[in-house]
Design a protein around this motif. Structure first.
Motif, short mmCIF file in Angstrom:
data_model
loop_
_atom_site.label_atom_id
_atom_site.label_comp_id
_atom_site.label_asym_id
_atom_site.label_seq_id
_atom_site.Cartn_x
_atom_site.Cartn_y
_atom_site.Cartn_z
N SER A 24 1.21 5.54 0.54
CA SER A 24 0.58 6.69 1.20
C SER A 24 1.55 7.87 1.19
O SER A 24 2.74 7.71 0.93
N GLY A 25 1.01 9.05 1.49
CA GLY A 25 1.84 10.24 1.64
C GLY A 25 1.98 11.09 0.40
O GLY A 25 2.71 12.10 0.43
N ALA A 58 0.86 -1.19 0.00
CA ALA A 58 0.00 0.00 0.00
C ALA A 58 0.89 1.23 0.00
O ALA A 58 1.98 1.22 0.58
#
Length: 746
Positions: free
Chosen positions: A185-186, A183
């Motif tokens: 993110s960010g 996964a």
């Protein structure tokens, strides 16, 4: 004694006062004269905590900043590492202008589980250190094994509107062999981070970073989290810097940058567009500033390529003057650009003299010049469609240029004064010309009609139209020749059979009137006769036949062309004796074509021809001459424009008339042809160089261009009877012609 004590006390008080002033000055900071603020640095961690599995690796990002006058490099180090854990910073020194780094933590297999606080320190020369803390939890390695993740590269710089990739590598340890779920993110606003797979059973995956157009410059750390059954989660961090790039630009230029155009004439200048990356779009052009009497037009208002043509036409009667014509270019997302043409309009008086050149087609050349003997070329201004000038030497030359859209053609003709006089009215024998229309009947299917009248000719294709218009027909009593041929297609070969002929004599229709219907099914038309033709010296070539007819009244027209691939023994068509008038003549011409003429344009232009004039209709024999000598074609000069030179050795069979054509194809076709008679050439070789007309107002944009392939064709003709550079049509006169072709890139 008292005086000494008083003096000591006074000196002590002064010292204390000076110290207090120094303290006060220091507290004032920027207000102190001669003290410069050294600036400072900042440090922050997008992720404040993380987990490290013993025997594995983990990463987290670091962001640094600069304030005030400080703009130098920053060293990043990690302190407070627990036993069994090591750290590396990429890059260890963050260069000027760079704002991010990545910390890679590696845990030994023996690393002790527990929590600790790491200190990340930023150091810069001349500024105070700054620190940030990171809470690290070390976990014992799972009994069944685990995995680690790393990115290569660990940092990316991506421009707005572009994308880039980093490869994620997964390293499994112990007994762990399962799939790793990923996964991401960010990702900040405007940035899309995409993994090639959400579950990886292999060892790699691709992380694609796409930055939308218009995204502001920023820095961020994008984290990939990996999870799997029976193994501790792992992370890998990618430092991303987004940048803003220029949209590009374009510039306009004109060549030439100035024009002098006489009233009633026109001139052109080439608009060149030079684009600066990344701009590659279409440029919209507009022209302004044309004074009264001047029309400025562009060949295209929207240019996806690199050039356009600006044509400036000055109306007859326009006063002399100077003006600036402005070409403005615009395009989406970039600034406008302009180019200015300095225009001088002049008033010219039409020439007069002992030689006249007429143009009856209604298309007057844009430029015309004359050379008296070997003197300088001098421009001549038209009087309507006529150019008059003096030739006082034994020989001379004329040159003229015509333009149609983006194409330009320049013709040069050399001869004696008598030959120039005859040439000037050859295609337009009377000063008065007219337009005549007509309609055909009896044409159908693949038939093809041919109509010749008053020095003008046209082809009628019934599938397109059965009507025709002849412009520039010479006034006075004229003969008309019309034919119907049936064209047959057989695979890649084509044959033509002459089916019907119409001869009308002594016609003098009014201007803009219609001729009586040319009905090839009516009694007026008649079938052609046939006779045998023998073509000598054909060799392995194929023979193409062309039949022409010349009336006693001076009309000349093509009867037919048979492009069948015949040999030396042929049958040709002609006008039966019963339909001829005294003084009528026929011409049958055989052209030898190489066997590969249909697939090779050079071979198709390398031919030999022979013809014979005769009265009546009977068997004929023509003898082809040898192949034409190979000419030498070179680039004589590229200034002020491309000037090619062709030298052809004299051959007895082809010693009356010489011709060379230079042709460039493409979006802006250019043609230059030079013709000369034997009386002008003399006893030597035919040596033809494109003249330098720059002193006579010639527009260099009409000339051949450098860097573009030129197809050259050299032609020489001989005959047994002729006058003023033209073959004389009398019974028994024979003609021979040969051609050579090739390519040259100036």
């Amino acid at each position: 004694m008292l005086n000494r004590l008083a003096h000591v006390r006074l000196r002590t008080m002064r010292t204390i006062s000076y110290a207090l002033l120094a303290i006060a000055s220091a507290s004032c900071g920027a207000s102190t004269d001669g003290v410069v603020d050294p600036g400072s640095i900042t440090i922050s961690l997008p992720t404040a905590s993380g987990t490290l599995v013993a025997g594995a690796t983990a990463t987290f990002g670091v962001s640094v900043g600069r304030t005030g006058s400080f703009a130098g490099a920053i060293d990043v180090t990690v302190e407070g590492l627990p036993t069994g854990v090591t750290a590396s910073v990429v890059p260890t020194q963050v260069a000027a202008g760079v704002t991010s780094a990545t910390v890679n933590l590696t845990g030994a297999a023996t690393a002790v589980a527990g929590a600790s606080t790491l200190t990340v320190r930023a150091k810069g020369t001349g500024v105070s250190d700054k620190t940030a803390t990171f809470s690290l939890t070390v976990q014992a390695a799972p009994a069944g094994g685990g995995f680690t993740m790393s990115l290569s590269p660990a940092t990316l710089s991506v421009a707005a509107g572009a994308n880039s990739t980093s490869t994620l590598t997964i390293a499994r340890s112990g007994s762990f062999t399962g799939a790793v779920n990923l996964a991401v993110s960010g990702a900040p606003a405007g940035v899309t981070a995409t993994l090639s797979s959400a579950s990886v059973t292999g060892t790699t995956a691709t992380l694609t970073i796409a930055v939308a157009a218009g995204t502001a410059a920023t820095t961020a750390n994008i984290t990939i989290t990996g999870s799997a059954t029976g193994a501790a989660n792992q992370t890998a961090t990618l430092g991303v810097t987004t940048t803003v790039v220029s949209a590009g630009s374009f510039a306009l230029s004109l060549a030439p940058t100035s024009l002098s155009v006489a009233a009633g004439a026109n001139g052109t200048s080439t608009v060149t567009i030079a684009r600066t990356a990344p701009f590659t779009g279409t440029v919209n052009l507009a022209v302004t500033g044309a004074p009264a009497g001047v029309t400025a037009t562009l060949s295209s208002a929207a240019v996806a390529g690199n050039t356009a043509t600006l044509t400036v036409a000055v109306a007859a009667g326009t006063a002399a003057g100077n003006s600036n014509i402005v070409v403005t270019g615009s395009a989406a997302g970039v600034s406008n650009a302009i180019a200015t043409l300095a225009l001088s309009t002049t008033v010219a008086v039409p020439g007069s003299g002992n030689v006249v050149f007429r143009f009856c087609e209604g298309v007057v050349p844009a430029w015309f010049a004359v050379q008296d003997g070997a003197g300088a070329w001098t421009r001549v201004i038209a009087n309507g469609s006529t150019f008059s000038f003096d030739v006082n030497s034994a020989t001379g030359g004329v040159a003229f240029a015509s333009t149609t859209g983006n194409s330009a053609a320049t013709t040069v003709y050399y001869g004696t004064k008598a030959e120039l006089t005859a040439k000037g009215v050859q295609s337009c024998p009377t000063a008065t010309a007219k337009t005549v229309t007509g309609t055909t009947a009896g044409l159908s299917g693949t038939d093809q009609g041919f109509v010749s009248f008053g020095g003008r000719a046209t082809v009628v294709i019934p599938a397109v139209s059965t009507s025709f218009t002849l412009n520039g027909v010479a006034d006075g009593s004229r003969d008309l020749i019309a034919t119907r041929s049936t064209v047959a297609f057989n695979g890649t070969s084509v044959s033509s059979t002459l089916a019907k002929i119409i001869l009308r004599r002594g016609l003098n229709p009014a201007a803009s009137s219609a001729l009586a219907v040319l009905d090839f099914g009516a009694a007026e038309s008649f079938a052609p006769g046939t006779a045998a033709l023998t073509v000598n010296n054909l060799g392995t070539d194929l023979s193409l036949l062309t039949g022409l007819y010349t009336t006693a009244g001076g009309a000349s027209g093509v009867l037919y062309t048979d492009i069948a691939t015949g040999g030396a023994a042929r049958t040709f068509f002609g006008v039966p004796v019963a339909n001829q008038a005294a003084g009528d003549l026929q011409l049958i011409q055989a052209t030898a074509l190489p066997p590969n003429y249909a697939t090779d344009p050079i071979a198709a232009a390398t031919t030999r021809s022979a013809g014979i004039f005769f009265a009546g209709l009977g068997a004929q024999t023509v003898t082809l001459g040898p192949a034409l000598s190979i000419p030498t074609v070179t680039t004589a000069s590229t200034s002020p424009y491309v000037r090619l030179r062709s030298v052809l050795a004299r051959q007895t069979e082809y010693d009356q008339y010489f011709y060379v054509s230079y042709q460039q194809a493409g979006a802006t076709p250019r043609t230059v042809q030079i013709e000369a008679t034997v009386a002008y050439v003399g006893a030597g070789s035919f040596d033809a160089t494109i003249p330098d007309f720059s002193g006579a107002g010639y527009d260099a944009n009409w000339a051949l261009k450098t860097g573009t392939s030129v197809l050259w064709v050299v032609n020489a003709t001989g005959w047994t009877a002729g006058v003023n550079g033209v073959v004389t049509a009398t019974a028994g006169t024979t003609t021979r012609t040969a051609m050579k072709a090739g390519n040259i890139t100036p």
